[in-house]
Design a protein around this motif. Structure first.
Motif, short mmCIF file in Angstrom:
data_model
loop_
_atom_site.label_atom_id
_atom_site.label_comp_id
_atom_site.label_asym_id
_atom_site.label_seq_id
_atom_site.Cartn_x
_atom_site.Cartn_y
_atom_site.Cartn_z
N GLU A 199 0.87 -1.17 0.00
CA GLU A 199 0.00 0.00 0.00
C GLU A 199 0.90 1.22 0.00
O GLU A 199 2.05 1.16 0.45
N TYR A 200 0.37 2.34 -0.53
CA TYR A 200 1.23 3.47 -0.85
C TYR A 200 0.88 4.71 -0.05
O TYR A 200 -0.30 5.06 0.10
N ASP A 201 1.92 5.36 0.44
CA ASP A 201 1.80 6.70 0.98
C ASP A 201 2.48 7.61 -0.03
O ASP A 201 3.72 7.63 -0.13
N VAL A 202 1.70 8.34 -0.81
CA VAL A 202 2.24 9.14 -1.90
C VAL A 202 2.64 10.52 -1.39
O VAL A 202 1.85 11.21 -0.73
N ILE A 203 3.87 10.92 -1.70
CA ILE A 203 4.36 12.24 -1.30
C ILE A 203 4.77 13.03 -2.55
O ILE A 203 5.02 12.46 -3.61
N GLU A 204 4.83 14.34 -2.40
CA GLU A 204 5.25 15.21 -3.49
C GLU A 204 6.70 15.63 -3.26
O GLU A 204 7.07 16.07 -2.18
N ILE A 205 7.52 15.47 -4.29
CA ILE A 205 8.90 15.90 -4.24
C ILE A 205 9.27 16.55 -5.57
O ILE A 205 8.53 16.47 -6.54
N GLY A 206 10.41 17.20 -5.60
CA GLY A 206 10.95 17.67 -6.86
C GLY A 206 10.69 19.12 -7.18
O GLY A 206 10.60 19.98 -6.30
N GLU A 207 10.56 19.40 -8.48
CA GLU A 207 10.58 20.77 -8.97
C GLU A 207 9.52 21.66 -8.34
O GLU A 207 9.80 22.79 -7.91
N GLN A 208 8.28 21.17 -8.25
CA GLN A 208 7.22 22.01 -7.70
C GLN A 208 7.45 22.33 -6.23
O GLN A 208 7.08 23.40 -5.74
N VAL A 209 8.08 21.41 -5.50
CA VAL A 209 8.39 21.65 -4.10
C VAL A 209 9.53 22.67 -3.99
O VAL A 209 9.50 23.58 -3.16
N TYR A 210 10.55 22.50 -4.84
CA TYR A 210 11.63 23.48 -4.86
C TYR A 210 11.09 24.89 -5.11
O TYR A 210 11.48 25.86 -4.46
N LEU A 211 10.16 24.99 -6.07
CA LEU A 211 9.65 26.30 -6.46
C LEU A 211 8.75 26.92 -5.39
O LEU A 211 8.43 28.10 -5.46
N LYS A 212 8.35 26.13 -4.39
CA LYS A 212 7.64 26.69 -3.24
C LYS A 212 8.59 27.35 -2.25
O LYS A 212 8.15 27.90 -1.24
N GLY A 213 9.88 27.24 -2.53
CA GLY A 213 10.87 27.81 -1.63
C GLY A 213 11.45 26.83 -0.64
O GLY A 213 12.17 27.22 0.28
N ILE A 214 11.17 25.53 -0.84
CA ILE A 214 11.72 24.49 0.04
C ILE A 214 13.00 23.96 -0.60
O ILE A 214 12.94 23.23 -1.60
N SER A 215 14.15 24.34 -0.07
CA SER A 215 15.43 24.09 -0.75
C SER A 215 15.79 22.62 -0.84
O SER A 215 16.57 22.22 -1.70
N SER A 216 15.22 21.79 0.05
CA SER A 216 15.54 20.36 0.03
C SER A 216 14.78 19.60 -1.04
O SER A 216 15.12 18.47 -1.37
N GLY A 217 13.70 20.20 -1.60
CA GLY A 217 12.87 19.52 -2.58
C GLY A 217 11.87 18.55 -1.98
O GLY A 217 11.17 17.83 -2.71
N MET A 218 11.76 18.52 -0.65
CA MET A 218 10.83 17.61 0.03
C MET A 218 10.06 18.37 1.10
O MET A 218 10.63 19.11 1.89
N GLU A 219 8.74 18.17 1.11
CA GLU A 219 7.91 18.75 2.15
C GLU A 219 8.24 18.08 3.50
O GLU A 219 8.65 16.91 3.53
N PRO A 220 8.06 18.79 4.62
CA PRO A 220 8.33 18.18 5.93
C PRO A 220 7.58 16.87 6.15
O PRO A 220 8.11 15.94 6.77
N ASN A 221 6.34 16.77 5.64
CA ASN A 221 5.58 15.53 5.85
C ASN A 221 6.18 14.35 5.11
O ASN A 221 5.94 13.19 5.45
N ALA A 222 7.01 14.64 4.08
CA ALA A 222 7.66 13.56 3.35
C ALA A 222 8.67 12.84 4.25
O ALA A 222 8.78 11.61 4.22
#
Length: 483
Positions: A35-58
């Protein structure tokens, strides 16, 4: 299997969503209990100003599931964006990068049909720590950090991997003819640990000739263990000589968390065209299934994938006129693999994965601490007077004397230029000035502080210091070229 295993999934960007969708379709059709816990990573996260490319919930998801199946991502161009892969590897202690590189000839074109090697790369240290400084107008510094525990963990992992998977030989690759301390530590640790595995053959290659041999005679290698940067480079060389970087899967393994991915990038030039080959991510997912204790499903998928290659159902990147029977897109290729689930390849050796789920015996030995003594200091100065004459610099710095702590030599880019330097040596504005007492006996931090005060009073900008230590009487620093 009675219950499903929860994993963290990231669709990434570029071709990531396309190949992840295809990969998950194959996993589900094969009966993987997930079963999957889907997280968002990558370009759209970077463009939100998150320098790591990963949301904290990830990060929280990975702490919970401990297994990460990741599609390729795009890192925006420009400064300020950290490598998501490096962040994940270091944050979760994913110290071992494992990349199998196997030829699937003649179905994948290669000049080396017998290639079947595994590269095990240290994943946390080396230049990938990203510790860099601009120190003068002309000189930038990047620190290469190699530790005894880090070296021991990855080397022991390589031997345990060879033991678990029936591999016969482990080859260590370093550049210890030049970096005698850092790479020398890795090579020495390899030699020490190899004695614990008498049934496994060992050898060592200098990385330059080792890379050349991978490109020319890859079939002579079995398991290769090496440092971070070298491993990054030779992994792509080895993948390419097997026929296609696009087929390679990769595992990043730590004591608790593991990440699985394709070795290729997000390929924005073909995004949305439906032609991407999902094989790299699929092979990463196969490694994941073995890791989480579903080797039978991994075998079913791997065998169906090989059968698909044998039947000539190929995406455009591996299509060969006269050999391939049909050129297909991403979804159709996945469908072909699904149709062949339960079938075995007829000419390639069927996959058979280890059913032993017990963890490998990877540990770090306790170390007897050596007697550490301060016996000198390297003071780096920014000096750019006309002519850049090392003799002028040396005579000025000889005026500094902190209770016998005096200048003994000056180097520029590692080359000795004072005293008795070569007039042909090219010099930048970055100078390493070594201070010791006449007997190279122990000194104090108070002497170093007094020395720096005197250097400043002489009008010099000291930009960095490195203390010089001995350990049980053995010099713990390099000599200068020409010293």
């Amino acid at each position: 299997m009675s219950s499903k295993r929860k994993i963290t999934v990231a669709y990434g960007d570029g071709i990531g969503p396309e190949i992840m969708k295809a990969t998950l379709a194959i996993l589900e059709a094969a009966g993987a209990q997930l079963e999957y816990d889907v997280i968002e990573i990558g370009e759209q996260v970077y463009l939100k100003g998150i320098s790591s490319g990963m949301e904290p919930n990830a990060f929280e998801s990975l702490r919970e599931t401990k297994v990460f199946l990741k599609a390729p991502i795009t890192t925006p161009q420009g400064g300020g964006f950290k490598s998501l892969n490096v962040t994940t590897r270091t944050s979760f202690g994913l110290y071992a990068n494992v990349r199998p590189c196997k030829a699937f000839s003649p179905f994948i074109k290669t000049h080396f049909p017998k290639t079947d090697l595994v590269i095990i790369r240290e994943n946390e240290e080396d230049l990938y720590a990203g510790i860099e400084h601009r120190q003068t107008q002309e000189v930038f510094q990047s620190l290469k950090l190699i530790s005894k525990p880090g070296s021991e963990k990855i080397i022991r992992y390589a031997f345990e991997y060879a033991k678990k998977y029936g591999r016969k030989k482990v080859t260590c690759m370093t550049k210890d003819n030049i970096m005698k301390l850092a790479d020398g530590l890795f090579h020495k640790t390899f030699d020490e640990i190899s004695k614990e595995y008498p049934d496994i053959q060992t050898d060592h290659k200098i990385i330059d000739i080792g890379t050349a041999l991978i490109a020319d005679r890859p079939e002579t290698f079995d398991v290769i263990v090496t440092l971070n940067l070298y491993g990054d480079i030779i992994s792509d060389v080895a993948a390419q000589v097997t026929g296609s970087v696009g087929l390679g899967g990769s595992a990043n393994v730590g004591e608790e968390v593991a990440m699985f991915e394709a070795i290729h990038g997000s390929a924005p030039d073909i995004t949305g065209m439906g032609i991407a080959n999902p094989s790299g991510l699929l092979n990463g997912a196969i490694m994941m299934l073995v890791h989480i204790g579903q080797p039978e499903v991994a075998e079913k998928i791997s065998n169906a994938w090989m059968k698909t290659l044998e039947d000539g159902i190929h995406t455009g990147d591996i299509y060969q006129e006269g050999l391939s029977t049909k050129k297909v897109g991403t979804e159709e290729f996945a469908g072909a693999v699904i149709e062949r689930l339960g079938q075995l390849p007829s000419s390639m050796v069927p996959a058979e994965f280890d059913k032993d789920t017990s963890p490998m015996n990877v540990f770090v030995s306790s170390v007897t601490k050596a007697k550490k003594e301060l016996i000198g200091v390297d003071v780096f100065v920014d000096w750019d007077e006309p002519g850049r004459d090392p003799q002028v610099l040396g005579e000025k710095l000889r005026q500094a004397n902190a209770d016998g702590l005096q200048l003994t030599l000056i180097t520029n880019r590692g080359i000795k230029v004072f005293p008795d330097g070569m007039r042909e040596s090219f010099c930048t504005d970055h100078w390493r000035c070594r201070f010791q007492n006449a007997e190279q006996a122990t000194i104090t931090h108070a002497q170093v502080r007094e020395l720096l005060k005197q250097v400043e009073e002489l009008g010099f900008d000291f930009i960095k210091t490195e203390n010089l230590y001995s350990f049980d009487g053995v010099r713990g620093y390099s000599l200068a070229q020409g010293e």
